[in-house]
Design a protein around this motif. Structure first.
Motif, PDB file in Angstrom:
ATOM      1  N   GLU A 150      33.674  45.450  45.569  1.00 18.66           N
ATOM      2  CA  GLU A 150      34.105  46.547  46.156  1.00 18.66           C
ATOM      3  C   GLU A 150      35.587  46.561  46.452  1.00 18.66           C
ATOM      4  O   GLU A 150      36.075  45.861  45.662  1.00 18.66           O
ATOM      5  N   GLU A 151      36.005  47.690  46.980  1.00 11.51           N
ATOM      6  CA  GLU A 151      37.449  48.014  47.036  1.00 11.51           C
ATOM      7  C   GLU A 151      38.301  47.083  47.254  1.00 11.51           C
ATOM      8  O   GLU A 151      39.269  46.830  46.703  1.00 11.51           O
ATOM      9  N   GLY A 152      37.998  46.310  48.360  1.00  9.72           N
ATOM     10  CA  GLY A 152      39.012  45.314  48.685  1.00  9.72           C
ATOM     11  C   GLY A 152      39.026  44.212  47.667  1.00  9.72           C
ATOM     12  O   GLY A 152      40.252  43.601  47.549  1.00  9.72           O
ATOM     13  N   GLY A 153      37.860  43.869  47.235  1.00 11.37           N
ATOM     14  CA  GLY A 153      37.994  42.727  46.204  1.00 11.37           C
ATOM     15  C   GLY A 153      38.890  43.273  44.722  1.00 11.37           C
ATOM     16  O   GLY A 153      39.413  42.482  44.065  1.00 11.37           O
ATOM     17  N   ARG A 154      38.791  44.532  44.563  1.00  8.65           N
ATOM     18  CA  ARG A 154      39.030  45.207  43.237  1.00  8.65           C
ATOM     19  C   ARG A 154      40.663  45.134  43.484  1.00  8.65           C
ATOM     20  O   ARG A 154      41.246  44.853  42.291  1.00  8.65           O
ATOM     21  N   GLU A 155      41.330  45.213  44.695  1.00  8.49           N
ATOM     22  CA  GLU A 155      42.672  44.867  44.739  1.00  8.49           C
ATOM     23  C   GLU A 155      43.132  43.612  44.027  1.00  8.49           C
ATOM     24  O   GLU A 155      44.098  43.321  43.444  1.00  8.49           O
ATOM     25  N   LYS A 156      42.227  42.562  44.343  1.00  5.68           N
ATOM     26  CA  LYS A 156      42.668  41.086  44.006  1.00  5.68           C
ATOM     27  C   LYS A 156      42.228  40.864  42.507  1.00  5.68           C
ATOM     28  O   LYS A 156      42.790  39.877  41.901  1.00  5.68           O
ATOM     29  N   THR A 157      41.266  41.706  42.051  1.00  5.16           N
ATOM     30  CA  THR A 157      40.946  41.649  40.351  1.00  5.16           C
ATOM     31  C   THR A 157      42.153  42.414  39.601  1.00  5.16           C
ATOM     32  O   THR A 157      42.085  42.185  38.398  1.00  5.16           O
ATOM     33  N   ALA A 158      42.844  43.323  40.505  1.00  8.76           N
ATOM     34  CA  ALA A 158      43.608  44.341  39.758  1.00  8.76           C
ATOM     35  C   ALA A 158      44.518  43.766  38.515  1.00  8.76           C
ATOM     36  O   ALA A 158      44.841  44.218  37.510  1.00  8.76           O
ATOM     37  N   TRP A 159      45.079  42.621  38.995  1.00 11.21           N
ATOM     38  CA  TRP A 159      46.180  41.983  38.277  1.00 11.21           C
ATOM     39  C   TRP A 159      45.517  41.569  36.813  1.00 11.21           C
ATOM     40  O   TRP A 159      46.022  41.554  35.848  1.00 11.21           O
ATOM     41  N   ILE A 160      44.307  41.325  36.549  1.00 14.29           N
ATOM     42  CA  ILE A 160      43.629  40.941  35.381  1.00 14.29           C
ATOM     43  C   ILE A 160      43.424  42.370  34.401  1.00 14.29           C
ATOM     44  O   ILE A 160      43.756  42.150  33.256  1.00 14.29           O
ATOM     45  N   ASN A 161      43.443  43.374  35.095  1.00 20.14           N
ATOM     46  CA  ASN A 161      43.251  44.738  34.483  1.00 20.14           C
ATOM     47  C   ASN A 161      44.577  45.277  34.025  1.00 20.14           C
ATOM     48  O   ASN A 161      44.627  46.675  33.621  1.00 20.14           O
ATOM     49  N   ALA A 162      45.815  44.642  34.406  1.00 21.73           N
ATOM     50  CA  ALA A 162      47.061  45.465  34.528  1.00 21.73           C
ATOM     51  C   ALA A 162      47.523  45.170  33.007  1.00 21.73           C
ATOM     52  O   ALA A 162      46.897  44.460  32.238  1.00 21.73           O
ATOM     53  N   THR A 163      48.744  45.989  32.615  1.00 23.49           N
ATOM     54  CA  THR A 163      49.347  45.796  31.470  1.00 23.49           C
ATOM     55  C   THR A 163      50.710  45.294  31.803  1.00 23.49           C
ATOM     56  O   THR A 163      51.365  45.590  32.624  1.00 23.49           O
ATOM     57  N   ILE A 164      51.270  44.419  31.070  1.00 26.10           N
ATOM     58  CA  ILE A 164      52.514  43.849  31.212  1.00 26.10           C
ATOM     59  C   ILE A 164      53.206  44.123  29.721  1.00 26.10           C
ATOM     60  O   ILE A 164      52.958  43.877  28.895  1.00 26.10           O
ATOM     61  N   ALA A 165      54.389  44.938  29.952  1.00 27.51           N
ATOM     62  CA  ALA A 165      55.249  45.539  28.644  1.00 27.51           C
ATOM     63  C   ALA A 165      54.237  45.761  27.588  1.00 27.51           C
ATOM     64  O   ALA A 165      54.342  45.434  26.490  1.00 27.51           O
ATOM     65  N   GLY A 166      53.349  46.776  27.952  1.00 30.70           N
ATOM     66  CA  GLY A 166      52.283  47.169  26.853  1.00 30.70           C
ATOM     67  C   GLY A 166      51.295  46.388  26.588  1.00 30.70           C
ATOM     68  O   GLY A 166      50.309  46.862  25.731  1.00 30.70           O
ATOM     69  N   LEU A 167      51.240  45.250  26.840  1.00 31.83           N
ATOM     70  CA  LEU A 167      50.182  44.261  26.526  1.00 31.83           C
ATOM     71  C   LEU A 167      49.308  43.995  27.629  1.00 31.83           C
ATOM     72  O   LEU A 167      49.468  43.830  28.880  1.00 31.83           O
ATOM     73  N   PRO A 168      48.055  44.362  27.399  1.00 35.00           N
ATOM     74  CA  PRO A 168      46.839  43.912  28.560  1.00 35.00           C
ATOM     75  C   PRO A 168      46.938  42.560  28.971  1.00 35.00           C
ATOM     76  O   PRO A 168      47.221  41.764  28.125  1.00 35.00           O
ATOM     77  N   MET A 169      46.931  42.586  30.422  1.00 38.03           N
ATOM     78  CA  MET A 169      46.973  41.198  30.834  1.00 38.03           C
ATOM     79  C   MET A 169      45.895  40.198  30.427  1.00 38.03           C
ATOM     80  O   MET A 169      46.188  38.997  30.113  1.00 38.03           O
ATOM     81  N   VAL A 170      44.592  40.846  29.950  1.00 37.66           N
ATOM     82  CA  VAL A 170      43.651  39.870  29.405  1.00 37.66           C
ATOM     83  C   VAL A 170      43.956  39.336  28.173  1.00 37.66           C
ATOM     84  O   VAL A 170      43.704  38.155  27.752  1.00 37.66           O
ATOM     85  N   VAL A 171      44.938  39.987  27.329  1.00 35.68           N
ATOM     86  CA  VAL A 171      45.209  39.504  26.112  1.00 35.68           C
ATOM     87  C   VAL A 171      46.264  38.337  26.162  1.00 35.68           C
ATOM     88  O   VAL A 171      45.978  37.377  25.353  1.00 35.68           O
ATOM     89  N   LEU A 172      47.061  38.402  27.217  1.00 35.69           N
ATOM     90  CA  LEU A 172      48.006  37.400  27.589  1.00 35.69           C
ATOM     91  C   LEU A 172      47.370  36.318  28.092  1.00 35.69           C
ATOM     92  O   LEU A 172      47.615  35.147  27.671  1.00 35.69           O
ATOM     93  N   ILE A 173      46.104  36.439  28.798  1.00 40.93           N
ATOM     94  CA  ILE A 173      45.430  35.321  29.475  1.00 40.93           C
ATOM     95  C   ILE A 173      45.052  34.465  28.232  1.00 40.93           C
ATOM     96  O   ILE A 173      44.934  33.272  28.142  1.00 40.93           O
ATOM     97  N   SER A 174      44.365  35.266  27.295  1.00 38.32           N
ATOM     98  CA  SER A 174      43.316  34.732  26.217  1.00 38.32           C
ATOM     99  C   SER A 174      44.447  33.937  25.271  1.00 38.32           C
ATOM    100  O   SER A 174      44.253  33.051  24.578  1.00 38.32           O
ATOM    101  N   ALA A 175      45.701  34.597  25.154  1.00 39.14           N
ATOM    102  CA  ALA A 175      46.685  34.145  24.336  1.00 39.14           C
ATOM    103  C   ALA A 175      47.111  32.746  24.842  1.00 39.14           C
ATOM    104  O   ALA A 175      47.206  31.812  24.183  1.00 39.14           O
ATOM    105  N   VAL A 176      47.504  32.755  26.339  1.00 40.39           N
ATOM    106  CA  VAL A 176      47.690  31.353  26.789  1.00 40.39           C
ATOM    107  C   VAL A 176      46.644  30.519  26.584  1.00 40.39           C
ATOM    108  O   VAL A 176      46.882  29.067  26.076  1.00 40.39           O
TER     109      VAL A 176
END
Lengths: 322, 327
Positions: A150-176
Motif C-alpha cells: 500500500e501507499e505507506g509501504g510504497r514510500e519505503k520501497t521507492a528507493w529501489i525504483n529510483a534512478t541515480i545519475a541516470g542509472l536505475p537503482m536496481v542496476v546499481l544493486i545488481s552491479a554491487v
C-alpha cells in the motif's frame, strides 16, 4: 578419422566455451541494432539492464550452487517467500522488513545446504523439497493471495525504483551484488575452495578442504541472493505473491548455463552469468519484437537450456550419466 | 555417519525394517486420523480418498520406473499438461469444433509417450543428466500447452470422457479403476518383463548391466517413453476430473509424485523399491492430505509437509555408506 575438426571438438575447446556466449551476446545486440536502429542508446540500454537485474541476481545465486556441481531448484520459491514477507511486514516493521525478508532466504539456503550435505541427499532433491516447504510457507503466510504494497509501504520501497545519475537503482544493486560475488569467488578462500570442490570433489576433500562447509555457504549465498531478487521484484511490482517468481527458475538456470558455466561444476563464474542473463533478456525482448507468442517463451528457454547443457557439460567428469 | 536418522535406521535393523516402514507409517497415520476424526473411515470419505489418489497413482507409476533407474523425471507437470491439452482440444470442447471422442484420449496418451520418448532421446543421445534434460522438457511441455490453450481454460464437453470421473462402477469412479489398471500394468512390467528387470539392473549398477550385454541406451529410452505413457494417462484423468484444461493443471503434481515415490521407499540412487512401494507412498500422501483437511489444517501447508516428508524419507532410506560424494 577426420574427427579433429568436427564441430563438437570446437565446442569442447576451453577458450571457445568462454568466448561463445560473449560473441553470441554481441551478435544479438548487432542484429537488434540493425533491425531497430537506435537500440544502442544509453536510455534503452539502461532499461535493458534494469529488466535484467532481478534475473541476474537470481542467476548469480544459483551460479554458486552450479559451480559446486550441484543445483538449486528452490530459488523461485525463496524469492516468492521474500516478496510475501516484505509485503506483509512493511506496514508493521517499516525498513526492518528488508533485512527480515532477506534473512529468511539465508535461513532456507542454509537449510537446503544442511539437508544436502548432512543428510547426503542429492542437491536437486534436497532443494526441490525445501522449495516445497518454502512455497507452502509462502502460501500459508499470504493465505494464497497476492499482497499489494500500500501507499505507506510504497514510500519505503521507492528507493529501489529510483534512478541515480541516470542509472536505475536496481542496476546499481545488481552491479554491487555481481561485483561482490565475483570478488568472493575469485579472491576469497571460500571462492577458491568452491571452485576446487566443483572441479574435483575427492581431490578437494583429500586436500583438506572442508567440503561440507563450502557447500553450505554456497547454498546460503544462493538462498540469500534469491531473497534479494524477490525483494527487488516485490518493490518493482509493488506486490508480493507466493507465485511471484515461479516463472524465473528456468530463465535463471538457463542464464547460468548459457553464460558458459558447466553443470558439472568447477568451470564458470559470475561474469559468465552476467553475459548469460543479458542473452536471455535480449532473446526475450527479441521474441516479443519479432512477434513470437509470449506463451512460447518457456518452450524456447527449455530448448535453449537443453542445448546449452549439452554443449557446456564436461562428460569426462561423470562416469555414468543418470 | 553419526547423525540421528542414520542411527535410528541402523537400530531398527536396516533393510528389513526399512522395507516395512512405509506400510507401518500408513497404518499408524490412518489410525491416528480416524481417532481424531471418525469421519475419515466413512465410506464416502474413502471413495473421495480413492478418487483423489487416482491421478497421483498413475503419475507415480511412471515416475517409479525412472527413479528405479537412478534418474529423475522433472517433466511430470509439462507432460501431464500437454496430454490434458491434447484431449481437451481434440474432444468436444467449447473452443473449437473438434469432436473425435475417444480418439482424443488415444492421441493424448500418444503425445505423453512421445514427450517421454523425446526426454529419453535427449538424455541418451546428447548425454546430459536426466534432471537437466527433463527440466527443459518440463517447460517445453508447459509452454506448448499454454500456447495451444491460448492462456485460458477450455472446457471438456465430451460426455463419455467426462464419465471417467462421473460414472461409477462398483461404487468407485471409473478413474479409480483406470488407476488400478495402471498399477497392475506397471506391476506386470516390473516383475514379469525383461524391461522391468533391466530397469532395476540399471539402477543397481549401470556398468555391470552394460557389461552383461544389456542395451542400456534402449532400455533408458523405453523407460522414459513408458513414464510418458503413464503421464499421458494421468493427463486424461486430470482433464476428465476437472472438466477442463488450463495452464496450471499440472501445478504441484511433480511434487506429490516425487514425494509418493520416495516416501514409499524407492531409493533415489536406483535399484531398490518398486511400484508396490509407490502404491503405499501414494496412499500415505493422499491420506495425509485428506486427514489435514479433515483436521482443519490449512491446505496451503500441504506442500510444506510433503517437502519435509521427502527430506525425512530420503534421509532414512539412502544407503549412505556407499556414497561419499553427493552432488
Amino acid at each position: 578419422m577426420n574427427e579433429t575438426f568436427s564441430i563438437r571438438r570446437i565446442f569442447e575447446g576451453k577458450w571457445t566455451q568462454g568466448a561463445i556466449p560473449l560473441i553470441l551476446l554481441v551478435g544479438l545486440l548487432l542484429i537488434i541494432e540493425i533491425a531497430a536502429p537506435g537500440f544502442m542508446t544509453g536510455e534503452t540500454l539502461a532499461l535493458l539492464f534494469a529488466n535484467t537485474a532481478v534475473l541476474f541476481i537470481l542467476a548469480t545465486g544459483v551460479t554458486f550452487a552450479i559451480l559446486l556441481g550441484g543445483i538449486d531448484l528452490s530459488i523461485q520459491a525463496v524469492a516468492s517467500l521474500a516478496s510475501v514477507m516484505l509485503a506483509q511486514l512493511l506496514p508493521s516493521l517499516g525498513f526492518a522488513a528488508f533485512p527480515v525478508a532477506i534473512l529468511s532466504g539465508l535461513v532456507f539456503g542454509i537449510l537446503s545446504g544442511i539437508v544436502h550435505v548432512k543428510l547426503r541427499v542429492p542437491s536437486f532433491v534436497a532443494t526441490l523439497a525445501t522449495g516445497g516447504v518454502v512455497t507452502g510457507l509462502a502460501l500459508w503466510v499470504s493465505n494464497g493471495r497476492a499482497i499489494t504494497i500500500e501507499e505507506g509501504g510504497r514510500e519505503k520501497t521507492a528507493w529501489i525504483n529510483a534512478t541515480i545519475a541516470g542509472l536505475p537503482m536496481v542496476v546499481l544493486i545488481s552491479a554491487v551484488i555481481g561485483i561482490a560475488s565475483f570478488l568472493a569467488l575469485r579472491y576469497t578462500r571460500f571462492g577458491r575452495q568452491a571452485i576446487a570442490v566443483g572441479a574435483g570433489e575427492p581431490a578437494a576433500w583429500a586436500a583438506g578442504i572442508n567440503v561440507d562447509r563450502t557447500k553450505i555457504i554456497a547454498f546460503a549465498a544462493s538462498g540469500m541472493l534469491a531473497a534479494i531478487a524477490g525483494v527487488v521484484l516485490a518493490a518493482r511490482l509493488s506486490s508480493g505473491s507466493p507465485v511471484l517468481a515461479n516463472q524465473l527458475l528456468l530463465p535463471a538456470i538457463a542464464a547460468v548455463i548459457v553464460g558458459g558455466t558447466a553443470i558439472t561444476g568447477g568451470l564458470g563464474g559470475v561474469a559468465r552469468t552476467a553475459v548469460g542473463a543479458l542473452i536471455i533478456s535480449i532473446v526475450r525482448i527479441g521474441m516479443t519484437f519479432v512477434g513470437v507468442n509470449i506463451f512460447l517463451e518457456n518452450m524456447v528457454f527449455g530448448a535453449v537450456l537443453i542445448a546449452a547443457v549439452a554443449i557446456t557439460i564436461d562428460r569426462s567428469k561423470i562416469a555414468v550419466i543418470k | 555417519m553419526t547423525l540421528l536418522p542414520g542411527r535410528i535406521a541402523t537400530v531398527f535393523g536396516g533393510r528389513r525394517w526399512r522395507s516395512l516402514a512405509p506400510l507401518a507409517v500408513l497404518i499408524v497415520l490412518c489410525i491416528l486420523i480416524a481417532i481424531a476424526n471418525p469421519n475419515f473411515i466413512e465410506l464416502r470419505n474413502l471413495v473421495r480418498l480413492a478418487n483423489s489418489a487416482a491421478v497421483p497413482l498413475t503419475l507415480a507409476m511412471g515416475l517409479t520406473f525412472i527413479i528405479l533407474m537412478g534418474s529423475i523425471d522433472l517433466s511430470v507437470e509439462g507432460t501431464l499438461s500437454v496430454s490434458a491439452m491434447v484431449v481437451v482440444l481434440l474432444a468436444a470442447n467449447d473452443s473449437n469444433g473438434n469432436d473425435y471422442g475417444w480418439w482424443a484420449v488415444l492421441a493424448a496418451i500418444a503425445s505423453g509417450t512421445i514427450m517421454g520418448l523425446i526426454s529419453g532421446l535427449v538424455q541418451t543421445t546428447l548425454r546430459i543428466p536426466s534432471f537437466m534434460a527433463t527440466l527443459g522438457m518440463w517447460f517445453i511441455g508447459l509452454g506448448l500447452s499454454v500456447y495451444m490453450l491460448g492462456g485460458s481454460a477450455i472446457r471438456l464437453n465430451d460426455a463419455s470422457i467426462r464419465d471417467l470421473a462421473l460414472h461409477r462402477f462398483l461404487g468407485l469412479p471409473l478413474a479409480v479403476w483406470v488407476a488400478i489398471g495402471a498399477f497392475l500394468l506397471a506391476a506386470v512390467i516390473q516383475y514379469y518383463t525383461r524391461l522391468g528387470r533391466h530397469i532395476l539392473a540399471i539402477g543397481g549398477d549401470e556398468d555391470v548391466t552394460k557389461l552383461s550385454g544389456v542395451n542400456v541406451t534402449r532400455v533408458r529410452i523405453t523407460a522414459f517413453a513408458l513414464a510418458g505413457f503413464f503421464f499421458g494417462i494421468s493427463g486424461v484423468l486430470a482433464a476428465a476430473q476437472l472438466g477442463q484444461s488450463h495452464a496450471v493443471i499440472g501445478d504441484g503434481r511433480l511434487f506429490a509424485a516425487v514425494t509418493a515415490v520416495v516416501v514409499g521407499g524407492t531409493a533415489l540412487t536406483g535399484g531398490e523399491g518398486g511400484v508396490v512401494n509407490t502404491l503405499i507412498g501414494v496412499l500415505i500422501v493422499t491420506v495425509l492430505a485428506n486427514g489435514m483437511i479433515l483436521l482443519g489444517i490449512s491446505p496451503y501447508v500441504q506442500q510444506t509437509v510433503q517437502g519435509l516428508m521427502i527430506i525425512a524419507a530420503v534421509a532414512l532410506s539412502l544407503d549412505r555408506v556407499r556414497l561419499r560424494i553427493v552432488k
